[in-house]
Design a protein around this motif. Structure first.
Motif, PDB file in Angstrom:
ATOM      1  N   UNK A  19      19.129 -31.946  14.184  1.00 24.07           N
ATOM      2  CA  UNK A  19      20.010 -32.616  15.153  1.00 24.07           C
ATOM      3  C   UNK A  19      19.313 -32.907  16.479  1.00 24.07           C
ATOM      4  N   UNK A  20      18.333 -32.069  16.815  1.00 18.37           N
ATOM      5  CA  UNK A  20      17.581 -32.199  18.071  1.00 18.37           C
ATOM      6  C   UNK A  20      16.104 -32.046  17.747  1.00 18.37           C
ATOM      7  N   UNK A  21      15.288 -32.923  18.247  1.00 11.66           N
ATOM      8  CA  UNK A  21      13.851 -32.752  18.048  1.00 11.66           C
ATOM      9  C   UNK A  21      13.374 -31.508  18.793  1.00 11.66           C
ATOM     10  N   UNK A  22      12.478 -30.766  18.154  1.00  7.70           N
ATOM     11  CA  UNK A  22      11.902 -29.574  18.781  1.00  7.70           C
ATOM     12  C   UNK A  22      10.388 -29.628  18.598  1.00  7.70           C
ATOM     13  N   UNK A  23       9.657 -29.746  19.698  1.00  6.62           N
ATOM     14  CA  UNK A  23       8.201 -29.863  19.609  1.00  6.62           C
ATOM     15  C   UNK A  23       7.567 -29.465  20.934  1.00  6.62           C
ATOM     16  N   UNK A  24       7.037 -28.240  21.035  1.00  9.22           N
ATOM     17  CA  UNK A  24       6.370 -27.817  22.275  1.00  9.22           C
ATOM     18  C   UNK A  24       5.199 -28.707  22.677  1.00  9.22           C
ATOM     19  N   UNK A  29       1.081 -30.938  25.205  1.00  4.99           N
ATOM     20  CA  UNK A  29       0.041 -31.920  24.871  1.00  4.99           C
ATOM     21  C   UNK A  29      -0.597 -32.547  26.099  1.00  4.99           C
ATOM     22  N   UNK A  30       0.209 -33.079  27.020  1.00  2.31           N
ATOM     23  CA  UNK A  30      -0.384 -33.650  28.233  1.00  2.31           C
ATOM     24  C   UNK A  30      -1.058 -32.605  29.132  1.00  2.31           C
ATOM     25  N   UNK A  31      -0.590 -31.376  29.086  1.00  2.00           N
ATOM     26  CA  UNK A  31      -1.167 -30.324  29.929  1.00  2.00           C
ATOM     27  C   UNK A  31      -2.487 -29.801  29.368  1.00  2.00           C
ATOM     28  N   UNK A  32      -2.587 -29.756  28.023  1.00  6.61           N
ATOM     29  CA  UNK A  32      -3.819 -29.313  27.348  1.00  6.61           C
ATOM     30  C   UNK A  32      -4.120 -30.351  26.278  1.00  6.61           C
ATOM     31  N   UNK A  33      -4.762 -31.456  26.645  1.00  8.09           N
ATOM     32  CA  UNK A  33      -4.926 -32.572  25.702  1.00  8.09           C
ATOM     33  C   UNK A  33      -5.752 -32.250  24.458  1.00  8.09           C
ATOM     34  N   UNK A  34      -6.739 -31.374  24.582  1.00  9.91           N
ATOM     35  CA  UNK A  34      -7.587 -31.080  23.429  1.00  9.91           C
ATOM     36  C   UNK A  34      -6.832 -30.206  22.425  1.00  9.91           C
ATOM     37  N   UNK A  35      -6.653 -30.659  21.180  1.00 13.32           N
ATOM     38  CA  UNK A  35      -5.860 -29.899  20.206  1.00 13.32           C
ATOM     39  C   UNK A  35      -6.398 -28.497  19.932  1.00 13.32           C
ATOM     40  N   UNK A  36      -7.719 -28.357  19.863  1.00 15.41           N
ATOM     41  CA  UNK A  36      -8.296 -27.039  19.593  1.00 15.41           C
ATOM     42  C   UNK A  36      -8.066 -26.098  20.774  1.00 15.41           C
ATOM     43  N   UNK A  40      -5.826 -22.704  20.734  1.00 16.98           N
ATOM     44  CA  UNK A  40      -6.381 -21.437  21.202  1.00 16.98           C
ATOM     45  C   UNK A  40      -5.483 -20.811  22.262  1.00 16.98           C
ATOM     46  N   UNK A  41      -4.934 -21.631  23.131  1.00 18.47           N
ATOM     47  CA  UNK A  41      -4.009 -21.142  24.157  1.00 18.47           C
ATOM     48  C   UNK A  41      -2.777 -20.510  23.514  1.00 18.47           C
ATOM     49  N   UNK A  42      -2.189 -21.188  22.538  1.00 19.63           N
ATOM     50  CA  UNK A  42      -1.003 -20.649  21.875  1.00 19.63           C
ATOM     51  C   UNK A  42      -1.323 -19.336  21.167  1.00 19.63           C
ATOM     52  N   UNK A  76       0.550 -19.605  34.634  1.00 21.21           N
ATOM     53  CA  UNK A  76       1.221 -20.836  35.073  1.00 21.21           C
ATOM     54  C   UNK A  76       1.629 -21.692  33.877  1.00 21.21           C
ATOM     55  N   UNK A  77       0.758 -21.778  32.887  1.00 19.28           N
ATOM     56  CA  UNK A  77       1.082 -22.571  31.706  1.00 19.28           C
ATOM     57  C   UNK A  77       2.172 -21.906  30.865  1.00 19.28           C
TER      58      UNK A  77
END
Length: 208
Positions: A19-24, A29-36, A40-42, A76-77
């Motif tokens: 019913x609602x999109x959920x995607x951190x 993404x804009x705050x940490x553009x590099x996927x790897x 690693x942050x997560x 902060x993140x």
């Protein structure tokens, strides 16, 4: 594949990504553009584990603050999770919302079965009034048990009086769908509103 089509007597909706999109990643993404780097942050901060705690009833702001304090370099993140939570839980999925409204208008009992924190669900309710359309809501944060644990499915059965093929359940998680099917429910792996509408149409719930 869906189980053999039978007309259900009640429809059960997951909320996130149904019913609602959920995607951190919408926020991070804009705050940490590099996927790897983002992955690693997560991993090092345990954000997914933190979210699981919240979905099991841990206090939202306090749990985020505790996680941030445990990882000062990333604090902060981490705190962004609390400040911008609604941006991760947006927008609504119009076709699914319309289906919920149609079922309600037809007099079909509709229930929510969702892994959701107590405070975060209240934020979602304020943002999305359609979440008040359900006949009953089974939210993991309140129940202190989450899908795919059989216990949360048992609670819904006990409180609604519906069970087995009388229940039709839509969820975007294959594990959650499998757990419902193990209890004899009809269950549909959600991949879009069009497919969900069709799955209900072939089961005799005519929704335009």
């Amino acid at each position: 594949m869906d189980s053999e089509p039978v007309r259900p007597s009640a429809v059960v909706f997951d909320i996130g990504n149904v019913l609602i999109e959920w995607d951190p990643v919408k926020v991070y993404g804009p705050l940490i553009p590099d996927p790897e780097e983002r992955a690693a942050f997560f991993t090092r901060t345990g954000l997914h584990e933190m979210n699981r705690e919240i979905d099991l009833g841990a206090p939202f702001a306090e749990t985020v603050a505790r996680t941030a304090a445990a990882h000062p370099a990333d604090a902060a993140l981490i705190q962004v999770w609390e400040r911008r939570w609604i941006d991760m839980a947006s927008p609504s999925i119009p076709g699914s919302v319309a289906l919920l409204e149609d079922l309600r208008a037809l007099g079909v009992p509709v229930f929510a079965l969702s892994n959701f924190g107590v405070e975060t669900f209240e934020r979602a309710r304020r943002a999305y009034p359609f979440l008040d359309l359900f006949d009953a809501r089974f939210i993991s944060g309140h129940l202190r048990v989450m899908k795919p644990d059989p216990g949360i499915y048992e609670i819904l059965e006990a409180e609604t009086g519906h069970r087995g093929t009388a229940l039709f359940f839509a969820d975007d998680s294959a594990a959650n769908v499998a757990a419902a099917r193990a209890r004899g429910w009809q269950a549909h792996l959600f991949e879009g509103a069009v497919g969900l509408v069709e799955a209900l149409r072939v089961r005799g719930l005519v929704v335009d």
